[in-house]
Design a protein around this motif. Structure first.
Motif, short mmCIF file in Angstrom:
data_model
loop_
_atom_site.label_atom_id
_atom_site.label_comp_id
_atom_site.label_asym_id
_atom_site.label_seq_id
_atom_site.Cartn_x
_atom_site.Cartn_y
_atom_site.Cartn_z
N CYS A 59 -8.76 16.35 34.93
CA CYS A 59 -9.15 17.06 33.71
C CYS A 59 -8.45 16.51 32.48
N HIS A 60 -7.18 16.11 32.65
CA HIS A 60 -6.33 15.79 31.50
C HIS A 60 -6.17 14.30 31.21
N GLN A 61 -7.21 13.53 31.44
CA GLN A 61 -7.17 12.13 31.00
C GLN A 61 -8.57 11.69 30.63
N PRO A 62 -8.68 10.78 29.67
CA PRO A 62 -9.99 10.22 29.36
C PRO A 62 -10.53 9.45 30.57
N ARG A 63 -11.83 9.30 30.65
CA ARG A 63 -12.47 8.65 31.79
C ARG A 63 -12.17 7.15 31.81
N GLY A 64 -12.23 6.55 32.99
CA GLY A 64 -12.12 5.10 33.15
C GLY A 64 -10.70 4.59 33.30
N GLU A 65 -10.61 3.29 33.53
CA GLU A 65 -9.31 2.65 33.74
C GLU A 65 -8.42 2.74 32.51
N LEU A 66 -8.99 2.57 31.32
CA LEU A 66 -8.18 2.68 30.10
C LEU A 66 -7.67 4.10 29.92
N GLY A 67 -8.43 5.08 30.43
CA GLY A 67 -7.98 6.46 30.39
C GLY A 67 -6.70 6.66 31.18
N LYS A 68 -6.56 5.91 32.26
CA LYS A 68 -5.32 5.99 33.06
C LYS A 68 -4.13 5.52 32.24
N PHE A 69 -4.29 4.42 31.52
CA PHE A 69 -3.21 3.91 30.68
C PHE A 69 -2.89 4.90 29.55
N ARG A 92 0.75 18.13 23.58
CA ARG A 92 -0.60 18.69 23.55
C ARG A 92 -1.37 18.18 24.75
N ALA A 93 -1.88 19.06 25.54
CA ALA A 93 -2.70 18.66 26.67
C ALA A 93 -4.03 18.12 26.15
N VAL A 94 -4.46 17.03 26.70
CA VAL A 94 -5.74 16.45 26.32
C VAL A 94 -6.77 16.87 27.37
N LEU A 95 -7.90 17.33 26.91
CA LEU A 95 -8.98 17.69 27.82
C LEU A 95 -10.29 17.25 27.20
N SER A 96 -10.99 16.38 27.88
CA SER A 96 -12.26 15.89 27.38
C SER A 96 -13.39 16.69 28.01
N LEU A 98 -16.19 15.70 28.58
CA LEU A 98 -16.88 14.82 29.53
C LEU A 98 -16.36 15.04 30.95
N ASN A 99 -15.09 15.35 31.09
CA ASN A 99 -14.54 15.63 32.42
C ASN A 99 -15.17 16.89 33.00
N CYS A 100 -15.35 17.91 32.18
CA CYS A 100 -16.01 19.14 32.65
C CYS A 100 -17.47 18.85 33.04
#
Length: 162
Positions: A59-69, A92-96, A98-100
């Motif tokens: 939930c708390h990261q942007p999608r894809g490999e760059l999201g991991k970084f 601040r927790a990040v929630l996109s 798109l993940n939902c």
């Protein structure tokens, strides 16, 4: 000479990537996140939510490999804040959304039994998505019934969306 330099660089890049993936997996779960006192209450709240079976970063990261970084760079900042006590830049927790949507539109093979979005007389999810409204506007406490900004001492401290 150039071939050795290119080969050495390629091996270093691939090796670094594999080490990053190992560190990513080791530091992405709730047991790791709960080691900081700032997050413990959120993990406890999450354990009682419908999303208890998800990993934090699902939930708390942007999608894809760059999201991991991106997630791990933010995580290093949180670690710095935790140990230095310097919270001049609020955590601040990040929630996109798109993940939902990935799960709740049925696009995630990992969670086939997820409740899918439905339009009802009261809520038209299609229109909500079309207007780019955040899922959190209605489902703020779905994964965490806790929000420090809702406590009396911090009420009103959170920036409001326009």
């Amino acid at each position: 000479m150039w071939k050795k330099a290119i080969l050495g660089s390629l091996i270093a890049i691939i090796g670094s990537y594999f080490l990053f993936q190992i560190a990513y997996v080791a530091t992405s779960g709730p047991s790791f996140c709960a080691k900081c006192h700032e997050v413990k209450e959120y993990v406890t709240s999450w354990q009682q939510s419908p999303h208890y079976n998800l990993n934090c970063l699902e939930c708390h990261q942007p999608r894809g490999e760059l999201g991991k970084f991106h997630a791990k760079a933010r995580g290093l900042n949180y670690v710095f804040q935790h140990y230095s006590g310097d919270f001049t830049v609020p955590t601040r927790a990040v929630l996109s959304d798109l993940n939902c949507l990935t799960c709740h539109l049925g696009d995630s093979e990992s969670y086939p039994d997820t409740i899918h979005l439905k339009n009802t007389a009261k809520v038209n999810h299609y229109e909500t998505i079309k207007k780019s409204q955040s899922c959190l506007e209605c489902h703020r406490d779905t994964a965490h019934a806790l929000d420090i900004y809702l406590t009396p001492d911090l009420k009103g401290a959170k920036p409001q969306r326009n």
